[in-house]
Design a protein around this motif. Structure first.
Motif, short mmCIF file in Angstrom:
data_model
loop_
_atom_site.label_atom_id
_atom_site.label_comp_id
_atom_site.label_asym_id
_atom_site.label_seq_id
_atom_site.Cartn_x
_atom_site.Cartn_y
_atom_site.Cartn_z
N THR A 245 20.42 4.10 -21.81
CA THR A 245 19.41 3.10 -22.17
C THR A 245 18.64 2.74 -20.90
OG1 THR A 245 20.92 2.21 -23.83
CG2 THR A 245 19.02 0.84 -23.26
N ASP B 216 26.92 2.95 -22.07
CA ASP B 216 27.50 2.02 -23.05
C ASP B 216 28.80 1.39 -22.53
OD1 ASP B 216 25.48 2.52 -24.81
OD2 ASP B 216 26.60 3.96 -26.04
N VAL C 105 25.37 12.76 -32.29
CA VAL C 105 26.46 12.55 -31.32
C VAL C 105 27.78 12.16 -32.01
CG1 VAL C 105 27.18 11.51 -29.15
CG2 VAL C 105 24.75 11.68 -29.63
N GLY D 27 26.07 6.81 -23.74
CA GLY D 27 24.88 5.95 -23.78
C GLY D 27 23.89 6.21 -22.67
N ARG E 261 28.27 6.83 -35.22
CA ARG E 261 28.43 7.90 -36.23
C ARG E 261 27.11 8.62 -36.49
NH1 ARG E 261 29.12 3.96 -41.55
NH2 ARG E 261 27.47 2.54 -40.91
N PHE F 292 28.55 -2.09 -23.41
CA PHE F 292 29.27 -2.59 -24.61
C PHE F 292 30.79 -2.53 -24.45
CE2 PHE F 292 31.33 -1.77 -28.69
CZ PHE F 292 30.81 -2.77 -29.49
N THR G 138 24.63 17.84 -21.54
CA THR G 138 23.83 18.14 -22.73
C THR G 138 22.87 19.30 -22.44
OG1 THR G 138 23.99 15.86 -23.49
CG2 THR G 138 22.11 17.11 -24.30
P1 NAD Z 1 21.96 6.04 -32.99
O1 NAD Z 1 21.19 4.78 -32.83
O2 NAD Z 1 21.45 7.11 -33.89
O3 NAD Z 1 23.43 5.67 -33.48
C1 NAD Z 1 24.13 4.60 -32.95
C2 NAD Z 1 25.45 4.46 -33.67
O4 NAD Z 1 26.13 3.37 -33.09
C3 NAD Z 1 25.32 4.17 -35.16
O5 NAD Z 1 26.15 5.05 -35.88
C4 NAD Z 1 25.79 2.73 -35.31
O6 NAD Z 1 26.56 2.53 -36.49
C5 NAD Z 1 26.65 2.54 -34.09
N1 NAD Z 1 26.59 1.15 -33.63
C6 NAD Z 1 25.49 0.41 -33.38
N2 NAD Z 1 25.84 -0.84 -32.99
C7 NAD Z 1 27.18 -0.87 -33.00
C8 NAD Z 1 28.13 -1.87 -32.70
N3 NAD Z 1 27.77 -3.10 -32.32
N4 NAD Z 1 29.44 -1.55 -32.82
C9 NAD Z 1 29.81 -0.31 -33.20
N5 NAD Z 1 28.97 0.67 -33.48
C10 NAD Z 1 27.64 0.40 -33.40
O7 NAD Z 1 22.21 6.56 -31.51
P2 NAD Z 1 22.53 8.04 -30.95
O8 NAD Z 1 21.35 8.91 -31.11
O9 NAD Z 1 23.85 8.50 -31.46
O10 NAD Z 1 22.67 7.69 -29.40
C11 NAD Z 1 23.63 6.79 -28.92
C12 NAD Z 1 23.42 6.60 -27.42
O11 NAD Z 1 23.62 7.85 -26.79
C13 NAD Z 1 22.01 6.16 -27.02
O12 NAD Z 1 22.09 5.36 -25.87
C14 NAD Z 1 21.32 7.47 -26.69
O13 NAD Z 1 20.25 7.30 -25.78
C15 NAD Z 1 22.45 8.21 -26.07
N6 NAD Z 1 22.33 9.67 -26.10
C16 NAD Z 1 22.66 10.30 -24.97
C17 NAD Z 1 22.61 11.68 -24.93
C18 NAD Z 1 23.00 12.36 -23.66
O14 NAD Z 1 22.62 13.49 -23.44
N7 NAD Z 1 23.81 11.71 -22.82
C19 NAD Z 1 22.23 12.41 -26.04
C20 NAD Z 1 21.93 11.71 -27.21
C21 NAD Z 1 22.00 10.33 -27.23
#
Ligand code: NAD
Length: 290
Positions: free
Chosen positions: A235, A251, A169, A233, A165, A217, A275
């Protein structure tokens, strides 16, 4: 199972942007100009910004990369953004996140001129998006919608589960999927770190967007036969077999999940490329819709 190929779709979006940019120039219009601000030397951020700048060149935009030292203070960065806000030649500003801890990301996002907010993170952009008004849509959620549109994936009436959330994203993608639009019109469940029975909820989903940042995950037993799976995701995990020393992981447990899906995005080669394409589209719009 069909792969949702970010290379193909992002190239198609880039071709559209390049053609529009050429027409704009032929008609005596302005060349779109993106300013990217990079603070410090984070490896992933360096890579992202470099590919954004390279993509600008590919489509005929002008780009300016502003590099700042890791120890710059908040006021110093505010001054840089204010200068870019006032520069009439600059159409779009992106500040690569994360920022060093002495700087409030919220403050920096808030001072970017909303008309140049091509990342779509400003409260005004988010507010307009929620209301369904024309605005800059955050690049990753926008890229996902362009991907669904390209493959003509039916979303109306479907149950979409978004895992994550965040403001950049999970939350915006959940709003777009449930908007009265096409793609859209989903019934959306947003899951997060406190969600109970996440596996049970996911297994009822027609569409799953995994955006939590935990490699592998989403497992096969959490996914219904025929589901559409979008893996956001990215990472970096250590991998001595790679020249860089790391591999990029999504992910989703791709090998186990893919055979159950109707459509799935790979990582790399999926949402990440979209993106950048969406960012270019936002920059073009920032230039033409002044
Ligand atoms: P963030 O850390 O800001 O948010 C992660 C979210 O996941 C949080 O809302 C949290 O509540 C939830 N979460 C964490 N652990 C959890 C679990 N065990 N079960 C359920 N929900 C859980 O991350 P973000 O900035 O939204 O990025 C998420 C992923 O997307 C990262 O791997 C990031 O690198 C990637 N990302 C990719 C792009 C792209 O262009 N593909 C762009 C932005 C982010």
């Amino acid at each position: 199972m069909q792969l949702l190929d970010g290379k193909i779709v992002s190239q198609s979006v880039k071709n559209t942007v390049r053609e529009k940019c050429e027409t704009l120039k032929k008609e005596g219009g302005k060349t779109p100009h993106l300013a990217a601000v990079l603070v410090g030397h984070n490896g992933a951020s360096e890579t992202y910004v470099a590919s954004k700048v390279k993509s600008c060149e590919e489509v005929g935009f002008t780009s300016t990369l502003v590099r700042l030292e890791e120890d710059i203070d908040e006021q110093g960065l505010v001054a840089v953004i204010e200068k870019l806000n006032a520069d009439e030649d600059i159409d779009g500003i992106l500040v690569q996140l994360p920022l060093p801890k002495q700087i409030s990301e919220e403050r920096i996002i808030n001072i970017i001129h909303p008309g140049k907010d091509v990342d779509g993170f400003h409260p005004m952009s988010i507010g307009k998006m929620v209301l369904g008004l024309p605005t800059f849509i955050p690049a990753t959620p926008y890229g996902i919608m362009l991907m669904l549109e390209h493959y003509r994936i039916e979303t109306s009436g479907k149950h979409a589960v978004v895992i994550g959330r965040s403001n950049i994203v999970g939350r915006p993608v959940s709003i777009l999927l449930n908007s009265n639009a096409n793609p859209g019109n989903c019934t959306v469940t947003v899951c997060h770190s406190r969600t109970k029975d996440l596996a049970g909820i996911c297994s009822q989903a027609d569409i799953i967007v995994a955006a939590l940042g935990i490699p592998g995950f989403l497992k096969a037993d959490m996914v219904k036969e025929g589901a559409v799976v979008i893996d956001v995701g990215i990472t970096r995990v250590p991998d001595p077999t790679k020249k860089s020393g790391f591999a990029i992981k999504g992910d989703v447990d791709f090998d186990a999940v893919a055979p159950k899906c109707s459509y799935i995005t790979p990582v790399p080669g999926g949402v990440g490329l979209m993106t950048i394409a969406a960012l270019l589209m936002n920059t073009l719009n920032a230039c033409t819709q002044k």
